[in-house]
Design a protein around this motif. Structure first.
Motif, PDB file in Angstrom:
ATOM      1  N   VAL A  63      39.344  39.811   6.311  1.00  0.00           N
ATOM      2  CA  VAL A  63      39.540  41.234   6.054  1.00  0.00           C
ATOM      3  C   VAL A  63      38.294  41.799   5.390  1.00  0.00           C
ATOM      4  O   VAL A  63      37.705  41.165   4.504  1.00  0.00           O
ATOM      5  CB  VAL A  63      40.798  41.481   5.179  1.00  0.00           C
ATOM      6  N   GLN A  64      37.882  42.954   5.841  1.00  0.00           N
ATOM      7  CA  GLN A  64      36.733  43.657   5.282  1.00  0.00           C
ATOM      8  C   GLN A  64      37.250  44.908   4.591  1.00  0.00           C
ATOM      9  O   GLN A  64      37.858  45.768   5.220  1.00  0.00           O
ATOM     10  CB  GLN A  64      35.736  44.040   6.381  1.00  0.00           C
ATOM     11  N   PHE A  65      37.020  45.005   3.297  1.00  0.00           N
ATOM     12  CA  PHE A  65      37.495  46.145   2.522  1.00  0.00           C
ATOM     13  C   PHE A  65      36.445  47.242   2.494  1.00  0.00           C
ATOM     14  O   PHE A  65      35.279  46.988   2.207  1.00  0.00           O
ATOM     15  CB  PHE A  65      37.845  45.720   1.091  1.00  0.00           C
ATOM     16  N   VAL A  66      36.881  48.437   2.800  1.00  0.00           N
ATOM     17  CA  VAL A  66      36.009  49.612   2.783  1.00  0.00           C
ATOM     18  C   VAL A  66      36.532  50.566   1.709  1.00  0.00           C
ATOM     19  O   VAL A  66      37.658  51.048   1.790  1.00  0.00           O
ATOM     20  CB  VAL A  66      35.996  50.321   4.151  1.00  0.00           C
ATOM     21  N   ALA A  67      35.722  50.802   0.693  1.00  0.00           N
ATOM     22  CA  ALA A  67      36.137  51.660  -0.414  1.00  0.00           C
ATOM     23  C   ALA A  67      36.176  53.121   0.027  1.00  0.00           C
ATOM     24  O   ALA A  67      35.171  53.653   0.498  1.00  0.00           O
ATOM     25  CB  ALA A  67      35.187  51.498  -1.595  1.00  0.00           C
ATOM     26  N   LEU A  68      37.340  53.760  -0.115  1.00  0.00           N
ATOM     27  CA  LEU A  68      37.518  55.151   0.268  1.00  0.00           C
ATOM     28  C   LEU A  68      37.987  55.973  -0.923  1.00  0.00           C
ATOM     29  O   LEU A  68      38.831  55.517  -1.691  1.00  0.00           O
ATOM     30  CB  LEU A  68      38.569  55.283   1.381  1.00  0.00           C
ATOM     31  N   SER A  69      37.468  57.182  -1.055  1.00  0.00           N
ATOM     32  CA  SER A  69      38.036  58.111  -2.025  1.00  0.00           C
ATOM     33  C   SER A  69      39.306  58.695  -1.422  1.00  0.00           C
ATOM     34  O   SER A  69      39.499  58.677  -0.197  1.00  0.00           O
ATOM     35  CB  SER A  69      37.036  59.223  -2.366  1.00  0.00           C
ATOM     36  N   THR A  70      40.181  59.215  -2.268  1.00  0.00           N
ATOM     37  CA  THR A  70      41.472  59.724  -1.793  1.00  0.00           C
ATOM     38  C   THR A  70      41.312  60.788  -0.717  1.00  0.00           C
ATOM     39  O   THR A  70      42.027  60.783   0.293  1.00  0.00           O
ATOM     40  CB  THR A  70      42.268  60.285  -2.977  1.00  0.00           C
ATOM     41  N   ASP A  71      40.356  61.697  -0.893  1.00  0.00           N
ATOM     42  CA  ASP A  71      40.201  62.782   0.075  1.00  0.00           C
ATOM     43  C   ASP A  71      39.506  62.359   1.361  1.00  0.00           C
ATOM     44  O   ASP A  71      39.404  63.144   2.305  1.00  0.00           O
ATOM     45  CB  ASP A  71      39.467  63.971  -0.550  1.00  0.00           C
ATOM     46  N   ARG A  72      39.044  61.096   1.440  1.00  0.00           N
ATOM     47  CA  ARG A  72      38.401  60.595   2.657  1.00  0.00           C
ATOM     48  C   ARG A  72      39.313  59.669   3.452  1.00  0.00           C
ATOM     49  O   ARG A  72      38.905  59.156   4.501  1.00  0.00           O
ATOM     50  CB  ARG A  72      37.115  59.832   2.295  1.00  0.00           C
ATOM     51  N   ARG A  73      40.526  59.446   2.998  1.00  0.00           N
ATOM     52  CA  ARG A  73      41.381  58.471   3.672  1.00  0.00           C
ATOM     53  C   ARG A  73      41.686  58.875   5.115  1.00  0.00           C
ATOM     54  O   ARG A  73      41.538  58.051   6.030  1.00  0.00           O
ATOM     55  CB  ARG A  73      42.676  58.269   2.875  1.00  0.00           C
ATOM     56  N   ILE A  74      42.094  60.098   5.330  1.00  0.00           N
ATOM     57  CA  ILE A  74      42.415  60.530   6.695  1.00  0.00           C
ATOM     58  C   ILE A  74      41.152  60.743   7.529  1.00  0.00           C
ATOM     59  O   ILE A  74      41.083  60.258   8.668  1.00  0.00           O
ATOM     60  CB  ILE A  74      43.307  61.775   6.679  1.00  0.00           C
ATOM     61  N   PRO A  75      40.121  61.426   7.027  1.00  0.00           N
ATOM     62  CA  PRO A  75      38.907  61.572   7.834  1.00  0.00           C
ATOM     63  C   PRO A  75      38.298  60.241   8.263  1.00  0.00           C
ATOM     64  O   PRO A  75      37.867  60.088   9.415  1.00  0.00           O
ATOM     65  CB  PRO A  75      37.956  62.347   6.913  1.00  0.00           C
ATOM     66  N   ASP A  76      38.256  59.268   7.362  1.00  0.00           N
ATOM     67  CA  ASP A  76      37.654  57.989   7.714  1.00  0.00           C
ATOM     68  C   ASP A  76      38.568  57.153   8.607  1.00  0.00           C
ATOM     69  O   ASP A  76      38.092  56.304   9.379  1.00  0.00           O
ATOM     70  CB  ASP A  76      37.291  57.202   6.457  1.00  0.00           C
ATOM     71  N   LEU A  77      39.874  57.387   8.547  1.00  0.00           N
ATOM     72  CA  LEU A  77      40.787  56.679   9.430  1.00  0.00           C
ATOM     73  C   LEU A  77      40.700  57.218  10.849  1.00  0.00           C
ATOM     74  O   LEU A  77      40.848  56.472  11.827  1.00  0.00           O
ATOM     75  CB  LEU A  77      42.222  56.809   8.916  1.00  0.00           C
ATOM     76  N   THR A  78      40.448  58.512  10.982  1.00  0.00           N
ATOM     77  CA  THR A  78      40.370  59.116  12.317  1.00  0.00           C
ATOM     78  C   THR A  78      38.986  58.994  12.933  1.00  0.00           C
ATOM     79  O   THR A  78      38.823  59.224  14.132  1.00  0.00           O
ATOM     80  CB  THR A  78      40.767  60.603  12.255  1.00  0.00           C
ATOM     81  N   ALA A  79      37.978  58.629  12.138  1.00  0.00           N
ATOM     82  CA  ALA A  79      36.632  58.418  12.687  1.00  0.00           C
ATOM     83  C   ALA A  79      36.571  57.068  13.392  1.00  0.00           C
ATOM     84  O   ALA A  79      37.043  56.064  12.858  1.00  0.00           O
ATOM     85  CB  ALA A  79      35.597  58.469  11.561  1.00  0.00           C
ATOM     86  N   PRO A  80      36.024  57.007  14.585  1.00  0.00           N
ATOM     87  CA  PRO A  80      35.975  55.748  15.327  1.00  0.00           C
ATOM     88  C   PRO A  80      35.241  54.651  14.555  1.00  0.00           C
ATOM     89  O   PRO A  80      34.202  54.896  13.946  1.00  0.00           O
ATOM     90  CB  PRO A  80      35.206  56.117  16.603  1.00  0.00           C
ATOM     91  N   THR A  81      35.797  53.463  14.576  1.00  0.00           N
ATOM     92  CA  THR A  81      35.223  52.214  14.052  1.00  0.00           C
ATOM     93  C   THR A  81      35.115  52.150  12.532  1.00  0.00           C
ATOM     94  O   THR A  81      34.633  51.160  11.995  1.00  0.00           O
ATOM     95  CB  THR A  81      33.807  51.944  14.636  1.00  0.00           C
ATOM     96  N   THR A  82      35.551  53.174  11.793  1.00  0.00           N
ATOM     97  CA  THR A  82      35.404  53.116  10.335  1.00  0.00           C
ATOM     98  C   THR A  82      36.359  52.106   9.736  1.00  0.00           C
ATOM     99  O   THR A  82      35.942  51.125   9.115  1.00  0.00           O
ATOM    100  CB  THR A  82      35.634  54.502   9.707  1.00  0.00           C
ATOM    101  N   VAL A  83      37.669  52.326   9.880  1.00  0.00           N
ATOM    102  CA  VAL A  83      38.670  51.376   9.399  1.00  0.00           C
ATOM    103  C   VAL A  83      39.815  51.308  10.403  1.00  0.00           C
ATOM    104  O   VAL A  83      40.059  52.250  11.158  1.00  0.00           O
ATOM    105  CB  VAL A  83      39.223  51.758   8.001  1.00  0.00           C
ATOM    106  N   ASP A  84      40.526  50.184  10.396  1.00  0.00           N
ATOM    107  CA  ASP A  84      41.689  50.007  11.253  1.00  0.00           C
ATOM    108  C   ASP A  84      42.943  50.595  10.629  1.00  0.00           C
ATOM    109  O   ASP A  84      43.858  51.029  11.329  1.00  0.00           O
ATOM    110  CB  ASP A  84      41.941  48.523  11.527  1.00  0.00           C
ATOM    111  N   MET A  85      42.983  50.582   9.301  1.00  0.00           N
ATOM    112  CA  MET A  85      44.142  51.080   8.571  1.00  0.00           C
ATOM    113  C   MET A  85      43.743  51.380   7.136  1.00  0.00           C
ATOM    114  O   MET A  85      42.676  50.955   6.669  1.00  0.00           O
ATOM    115  CB  MET A  85      45.289  50.063   8.601  1.00  0.00           C
ATOM    116  N   VAL A  86      44.580  52.136   6.466  1.00  0.00           N
ATOM    117  CA  VAL A  86      44.368  52.449   5.057  1.00  0.00           C
ATOM    118  C   VAL A  86      45.572  51.947   4.270  1.00  0.00           C
ATOM    119  O   VAL A  86      46.723  52.268   4.594  1.00  0.00           O
ATOM    120  CB  VAL A  86      44.194  53.967   4.827  1.00  0.00           C
ATOM    121  N   ILE A  87      45.311  51.141   3.244  1.00  0.00           N
ATOM    122  CA  ILE A  87      46.362  50.668   2.326  1.00  0.00           C
ATOM    123  C   ILE A  87      45.901  51.068   0.926  1.00  0.00           C
ATOM    124  O   ILE A  87      45.143  50.353   0.279  1.00  0.00           O
ATOM    125  CB  ILE A  87      46.584  49.145   2.431  1.00  0.00           C
ATOM    126  N   ASP A  88      46.334  52.227   0.487  1.00  0.00           N
ATOM    127  CA  ASP A  88      45.752  52.826  -0.715  1.00  0.00           C
ATOM    128  C   ASP A  88      46.738  53.808  -1.346  1.00  0.00           C
ATOM    129  O   ASP A  88      46.510  54.998  -1.366  1.00  0.00           O
ATOM    130  CB  ASP A  88      44.435  53.529  -0.333  1.00  0.00           C
TER     131      ASP A  88
END
Length: 309
Positions: free
Chosen positions: A117-142
């Motif tokens: 597993v590769q952890f990608v640190a996200l701020s709260t307001d970036r969770r949805i934008p980074d989830l919808t961006a291709p190849t950024t993350v597969d899922m958000v558990i936060d």
């Protein structure tokens, strides 16, 4: 104030470096928080957030979205990195917390290896934008609350934890609830359900938005805000870091946590729901909860899944 040292996060951990079997002992000392209110049968709005995801299916394991992750050989998960107890980067550079344990359980199911597993640190307001961006993350558990608005943008697993929004203040402040904080600065993360509740509170506190919850702690330490209001799981971590703080017992609203995935990836939702069901049944959920939260939040059971089909 005494603040525990958390490592500064610059990006994400390399695959395999975010897991350790030798975890620290469970934090000690409860602050007497009351249990969150029971979740309603349906949300107030256009959807039922407690039954918004597909039931597990044997075909989910071979779905195209799950297959794409398996072929890559590593699971990319967006997480918090400064939320002590839920998701944080320790001084040893290892991601730890209740949400992190769940990410490892999913990696174990996918690859037979919790370290994949590769952890990608996200701020709260970036969770949805980074989830919808291709190849950024597969899922958000936060500590991500399922809401009707968010369900229109991303998919969610079944609820894996029912938190509740509360208020954190200095001991001896005299405040009893958010109702006592009219005109006072109250801090929460931008992009969170917590900041929205503060902004619409009848007592009219002044909502102070920050990027990371640790920024709220600094502002409270500097007396620039009178309180912090967010999920009790996150507040428990802040209270553990500073014995001069206390969480007020009044629960403001229930916060049902779900694992967020890109919109339309229903095979991934179903697969994750299967992992969750196993994680709850085999004692993994209970062990993680006992380790991270029982000392502060008391006893709890898994929420029990409800599905849309």
């Amino acid at each position: 104030m005494t603040v525990l040292a958390l490592a500064t996060v610059s990006a994400c951990a390399d695959p395999g470096t975010g897991f350790t079997s030798a975890q620290p002992s469970a934090p000690a000392g409860a602050f007497g928080a009351t249990a969150p209110p029971a979740p309603p049968a349906a949300s107030s709005g256009s959807c039922n957030v407690y039954a918004s995801s597909p039931a597990p299916s044997a075909s989910d394991a071979t779905g195209k979205d799950v297959a794409a992750i398996k072929s890559r050989g590593v699971l990319k998960v967006g997480v918090a990195a400064d939320q002590y107890l839920t998701g944080y980067l320790g001084s040893d550079g290892v991601e730890q917390g209740f949400d992190i344990d769940l990410a490892h359980a999913i990696a174990q199911a996918l690859f037979g290896n919790p370290n994949a597993v590769q952890f990608v640190a996200l701020s709260t307001d970036r969770r949805i934008p980074d989830l919808t961006a291709p190849t950024t993350v597969d899922m958000v558990i936060d500590t991500m609350t399922i809401t009707c608005d968010r369900l229109s943008k991303v998919g969610f697993s079944a609820v894996y934890y029912n938190a509740s929004q509360k208020v954190l203040v200095e001991k001896g402040s005299g405040y009893q609830s958010l109702a006592d904080l009219g005109g006072k600065n109250v801090c929460a993360q931008s992009g969170s359900t917590s900041i929205s509740l503060i902004q619409h509170a009848a007592s009219k506190p002044v909502a102070i938005q920050v990027t990371d919850i640790s920024d709220c702690l600094v502002l409270l330490e500097e007396n620039k805000v009178s309180a912090i209001s967010t999920d009790d799981t996150i507040l428990a971590g802040l209270a553990q870091q500073d014995p001069n703080l206390e969480v007020l017992p009044a629960a403001l609203e229930t916060e049902p946590y779900g694992i967020a995935v890109p919109h339309g990836e229903t095979d991934l939702e179903g697969y994750v729901n299967g992992v969750l069901a196993h994680y709850e049944a085999d004692g993994g959920w209970a062990a993680s909860y006992s380790h991270w939260f029982a000392g502060s939040l008391g006893a709890a059971n898994p929420p029990g899944a409800r599905y849309s089909n």
